[in-house]
Design a protein around this motif. Structure first.
Motif, PDB file in Angstrom:
ATOM      1  N   LEU A  12      51.826 111.191 -38.039  1.00 43.33           N
ATOM      2  CA  LEU A  12      50.374 111.360 -38.129  1.00 43.33           C
ATOM      3  C   LEU A  12      49.906 112.581 -37.332  1.00 43.33           C
ATOM      4  O   LEU A  12      49.015 113.315 -37.779  1.00 43.33           O
ATOM      5  N   ALA A  13      50.532 112.837 -36.186  1.00 40.01           N
ATOM      6  CA  ALA A  13      50.180 114.032 -35.404  1.00 40.01           C
ATOM      7  C   ALA A  13      50.527 115.288 -36.196  1.00 40.01           C
ATOM      8  O   ALA A  13      49.768 116.265 -36.212  1.00 40.01           O
ATOM      9  N   SER A  14      51.665 115.261 -36.905  1.00 40.17           N
ATOM     10  CA  SER A  14      52.056 116.388 -37.742  1.00 40.17           C
ATOM     11  C   SER A  14      51.055 116.584 -38.877  1.00 40.17           C
ATOM     12  O   SER A  14      50.729 117.716 -39.251  1.00 40.17           O
ATOM     13  N   ALA A  15      50.579 115.469 -39.430  1.00 48.46           N
ATOM     14  CA  ALA A  15      49.601 115.548 -40.517  1.00 48.46           C
ATOM     15  C   ALA A  15      48.301 116.171 -40.022  1.00 48.46           C
ATOM     16  O   ALA A  15      47.720 117.029 -40.693  1.00 48.46           O
ATOM     17  N   VAL A  16      47.863 115.766 -38.825  1.00 52.72           N
ATOM     18  CA  VAL A  16      46.616 116.325 -38.264  1.00 52.72           C
ATOM     19  C   VAL A  16      46.810 117.823 -37.978  1.00 52.72           C
ATOM     20  O   VAL A  16      45.945 118.642 -38.297  1.00 52.72           O
ATOM     21  N   ALA A  17      47.975 118.192 -37.432  1.00 53.97           N
ATOM     22  CA  ALA A  17      48.254 119.605 -37.141  1.00 53.97           C
ATOM     23  C   ALA A  17      48.239 120.422 -38.425  1.00 53.97           C
ATOM     24  O   ALA A  17      47.659 121.514 -38.479  1.00 53.97           O
ATOM     25  N   THR A  18      48.855 119.870 -39.471  1.00 53.71           N
ATOM     26  CA  THR A  18      48.893 120.579 -40.755  1.00 53.71           C
ATOM     27  C   THR A  18      47.488 120.731 -41.338  1.00 53.71           C
ATOM     28  O   THR A  18      47.112 121.798 -41.809  1.00 53.71           O
ATOM     29  N   TYR A  19      46.711 119.644 -41.264  1.00 57.10           N
ATOM     30  CA  TYR A  19      45.346 119.725 -41.801  1.00 57.10           C
ATOM     31  C   TYR A  19      44.518 120.750 -41.026  1.00 57.10           C
ATOM     32  O   TYR A  19      43.720 121.489 -41.613  1.00 57.10           O
ATOM     33  N   ALA A  20      44.749 120.824 -39.717  1.00 50.47           N
ATOM     34  CA  ALA A  20      44.024 121.801 -38.896  1.00 50.47           C
ATOM     35  C   ALA A  20      44.323 123.228 -39.359  1.00 50.47           C
ATOM     36  O   ALA A  20      43.426 124.076 -39.417  1.00 50.47           O
ATOM     37  N   THR A  21      45.591 123.498 -39.731  1.00 55.03           N
ATOM     38  CA  THR A  21      45.907 124.852 -40.216  1.00 55.03           C
ATOM     39  C   THR A  21      45.255 125.097 -41.576  1.00 55.03           C
ATOM     40  O   THR A  21      44.876 126.206 -41.887  1.00 55.03           O
TER      41      THR A  21
ATOM     42  N   GLU B  40      58.464 105.363 -43.815  1.00 57.94           N
ATOM     43  CA  GLU B  40      58.118 106.519 -42.983  1.00 57.94           C
ATOM     44  C   GLU B  40      58.158 107.825 -43.772  1.00 57.94           C
ATOM     45  O   GLU B  40      57.278 108.673 -43.645  1.00 57.94           O
ATOM     46  N   LEU B  41      59.203 107.983 -44.585  1.00 59.60           N
ATOM     47  CA  LEU B  41      59.293 109.243 -45.343  1.00 59.60           C
ATOM     48  C   LEU B  41      58.189 109.343 -46.377  1.00 59.60           C
ATOM     49  O   LEU B  41      57.644 110.429 -46.636  1.00 59.60           O
ATOM     50  N   THR B  42      57.803 108.190 -46.974  1.00 58.64           N
ATOM     51  CA  THR B  42      56.709 108.210 -47.949  1.00 58.64           C
ATOM     52  C   THR B  42      55.392 108.529 -47.249  1.00 58.64           C
ATOM     53  O   THR B  42      54.585 109.317 -47.752  1.00 58.64           O
ATOM     54  N   LEU B  43      55.207 107.938 -46.062  1.00 57.88           N
ATOM     55  CA  LEU B  43      54.002 108.227 -45.269  1.00 57.88           C
ATOM     56  C   LEU B  43      53.939 109.720 -44.943  1.00 57.88           C
ATOM     57  O   LEU B  43      52.878 110.347 -45.023  1.00 57.88           O
ATOM     58  N   MET B  44      55.096 110.313 -44.599  1.00 58.25           N
ATOM     59  CA  MET B  44      55.112 111.728 -44.248  1.00 58.25           C
ATOM     60  C   MET B  44      54.757 112.595 -45.452  1.00 58.25           C
ATOM     61  O   MET B  44      53.957 113.524 -45.345  1.00 58.25           O
ATOM     62  N   SER B  45      55.320 112.298 -46.621  1.00 57.27           N
ATOM     63  CA  SER B  45      54.988 113.061 -47.824  1.00 57.27           C
ATOM     64  C   SER B  45      53.512 112.933 -48.165  1.00 57.27           C
ATOM     65  O   SER B  45      52.880 113.885 -48.596  1.00 57.27           O
ATOM     66  N   ALA B  46      52.961 111.727 -47.963  1.00 53.53           N
ATOM     67  CA  ALA B  46      51.577 111.474 -48.349  1.00 53.53           C
ATOM     68  C   ALA B  46      50.564 112.079 -47.381  1.00 53.53           C
ATOM     69  O   ALA B  46      49.468 112.452 -47.788  1.00 53.53           O
ATOM     70  N   THR B  47      50.915 112.183 -46.098  1.00 51.86           N
ATOM     71  CA  THR B  47      49.917 112.668 -45.134  1.00 51.86           C
ATOM     72  C   THR B  47      50.138 114.124 -44.717  1.00 51.86           C
ATOM     73  O   THR B  47      49.191 114.882 -44.582  1.00 51.86           O
ATOM     74  N   VAL B  48      51.401 114.520 -44.497  1.00 56.48           N
ATOM     75  CA  VAL B  48      51.654 115.917 -44.126  1.00 56.48           C
ATOM     76  C   VAL B  48      51.588 116.785 -45.377  1.00 56.48           C
ATOM     77  O   VAL B  48      50.919 117.813 -45.407  1.00 56.48           O
ATOM     78  N   TYR B  49      52.288 116.357 -46.441  1.00 58.03           N
ATOM     79  CA  TYR B  49      52.263 117.023 -47.731  1.00 58.03           C
ATOM     80  C   TYR B  49      52.497 118.528 -47.611  1.00 58.03           C
ATOM     81  O   TYR B  49      51.642 119.341 -47.909  1.00 58.03           O
ATOM     82  N   ALA B  50      53.649 118.904 -47.065  1.00 58.15           N
ATOM     83  CA  ALA B  50      54.012 120.315 -46.933  1.00 58.15           C
ATOM     84  C   ALA B  50      55.528 120.401 -46.909  1.00 58.15           C
ATOM     85  O   ALA B  50      56.152 120.102 -45.892  1.00 58.15           O
ATOM     86  N   GLY B  51      56.114 120.773 -48.042  1.00 55.47           N
ATOM     87  CA  GLY B  51      57.551 120.684 -48.243  1.00 55.47           C
ATOM     88  C   GLY B  51      58.413 121.261 -47.151  1.00 55.47           C
ATOM     89  O   GLY B  51      59.207 120.546 -46.527  1.00 55.47           O
ATOM     90  N   ALA B  52      58.272 122.564 -46.891  1.00 58.73           N
ATOM     91  CA  ALA B  52      59.166 123.226 -45.948  1.00 58.73           C
ATOM     92  C   ALA B  52      59.073 122.595 -44.561  1.00 58.73           C
ATOM     93  O   ALA B  52      60.083 122.364 -43.897  1.00 58.73           O
ATOM     94  N   SER B  53      57.848 122.261 -44.125  1.00 61.09           N
ATOM     95  CA  SER B  53      57.690 121.722 -42.772  1.00 61.09           C
ATOM     96  C   SER B  53      58.188 120.281 -42.696  1.00 61.09           C
ATOM     97  O   SER B  53      58.635 119.828 -41.651  1.00 61.09           O
ATOM     98  N   GLN B  54      58.125 119.550 -43.820  1.00 55.92           N
ATOM     99  CA  GLN B  54      58.694 118.199 -43.819  1.00 55.92           C
ATOM    100  C   GLN B  54      60.209 118.277 -43.611  1.00 55.92           C
ATOM    101  O   GLN B  54      60.794 117.465 -42.899  1.00 55.92           O
TER     102      GLN B  54
END
Lengths: 102, 239
Positions: A12-21, B40-54
């Protein structure tokens, strides 16, 4: 479906950081009244500059199979569509690995 | 009209969805390999949603790196998005706040590239087109990540089936799409060399930010396209 609390917090912290960018540049630029020409030139260079950095290490640090595949993909890409670039790169890599090895 | 634009967006994004599916599957497989659960991996794809950084993220998870360093690395890989959101500002000013929220959430590399291309061709960059383009990439990305995690053990070595070359070849294609811009060759060349040097001496993921910074700085310093014939207002001291 199991969740480790620390893992979830990092995600979730990574998601917030990404959204901030993803919103940061917009917030910055709307606070400026006018975009100076040099900044505009810099912004125009963003896509080529950034995406190149994702490709370059694969070429410079990859094996000869990857180097050849990317050169072939480049030549194909100058003539036909991007999908064919993927096909060409994949064919070169597979041909190399099946005949010469990894 | 807006329905036609939504369908046009879906069509444009479909190619990207197909091209990115192998990476979503690969991400899922590698995530499981690095100790993440399917949830966890599904949560990461759904919230971060950025291939290279994942990919960078799971690599660090697997090596027990401290949490703050993982977040910082993901921030470094995604730092280019600051520049994307600045560059698309001219197209989204009229969007509502809620539309802007989704616009920036879905702002991945191909989405950005396609939006700029469309804007420069003079076609309307509407939210409904953008949403169609984005959603057809987002939904499969999340689902195929999960699928990749499920099938992970069957994929084996991604190099044996040539998966590793697809990501750089794909990004190379997007780079080529910008080849008619001012200063394309010097910018691409400097970014390539700088990122390769940074990759060696600083390490991944910093090569992305450092290489891009070199290319963008060069673009800002090179003579401006209109600079060859200065207009009177550029030299007020002569008036």
């Amino acid at each position: 479906m199991e969740f480790d609390l620390q893992m979830v917090l990092v995600i979730l912290a990574s998601a917030v950081a990404t959204y901030a960018t993803r919103i940061g540049g917009y917030v910055l630029i709307t606070t400026m009244k006018r975009i100076p020409p040099r900044m505009e030139a810099a912004l125009n260079a963003v896509p080529a500059a950034v995406l190149t950095t994702i490709v370059a290490p694969a070429f410079f640090d990859g094996g000869w199979d990857s180097k050849l595949a990317l050169v072939v993909a480049l030549i194909v890409g100058l003539r036909v569509s991007h999908t064919w670039m993927l096909v060409a790169a994949w064919l070169v890599v597979m041909a190399w690995r099946r005949t010469i090895g990894f | 009209m807006s329905r036609a634009e939504f369908v046009e967006g879906l069509r444009g994004g479909f190619t990207v969805a197909v091209a990115s599916a192998p990476f979503a599957a690969l991400f899922g497989a590698l995530a499981v390999d690095n100790g993440m659960s399917l949830g966890e991996l599904t949560l990461m794809s759904a919230t971060v949603y950025a291939g290279a950084s994942q990919m960078v993220g799971i690599e660090l998870f697997g090596n027990n790196v401290q949490a703050w360093l993982i977040v910082a690395s993901i921030l470094a890989v995604n730092f280019r998005h600051v520049l994307y959101s600045a560059a698309i500002a001219r197209y989204v000013r009229h969007f509502t706040p809620l539309q802007k929220f989704f616009t920036f959430f879905l702002l991945v590399d191909p989405q950005f590239a396609e939006m700029v291309k469309r804007g420069e061709e003079g076609k309307p960059v509407t939210f409904i087109w953008y949403l169609g383009f984005g959603i057809i990439i987002y939904v499969p990305w999340v689902l195929v990540s999960l699928l990749g995690g499920l099938l992970g053990s069957f994929i084996g070595d991604p190099k044996a089936i040539g998966l590793d070359i697809l990501l750089p070849a794909y990004f190379l294609g997007i780079v080529l799409g910008f080849r008619n811009r001012d200063n394309f060759l010097p910018v691409a060349f400097v970014s390539a060399v700088a990122s390769a040097i940074a990759y060696h001496y600083v390490g991944s993921p910093w090569h992305v930010s450092l290489g891009a910074a070199a290319g963008i700085t060069l673009a800002a310093l090179l003579p401006l396209p209109g600079a060859l014939k200065p207009e009177p207002e550029n030299e007020p001291h002569e008036v």
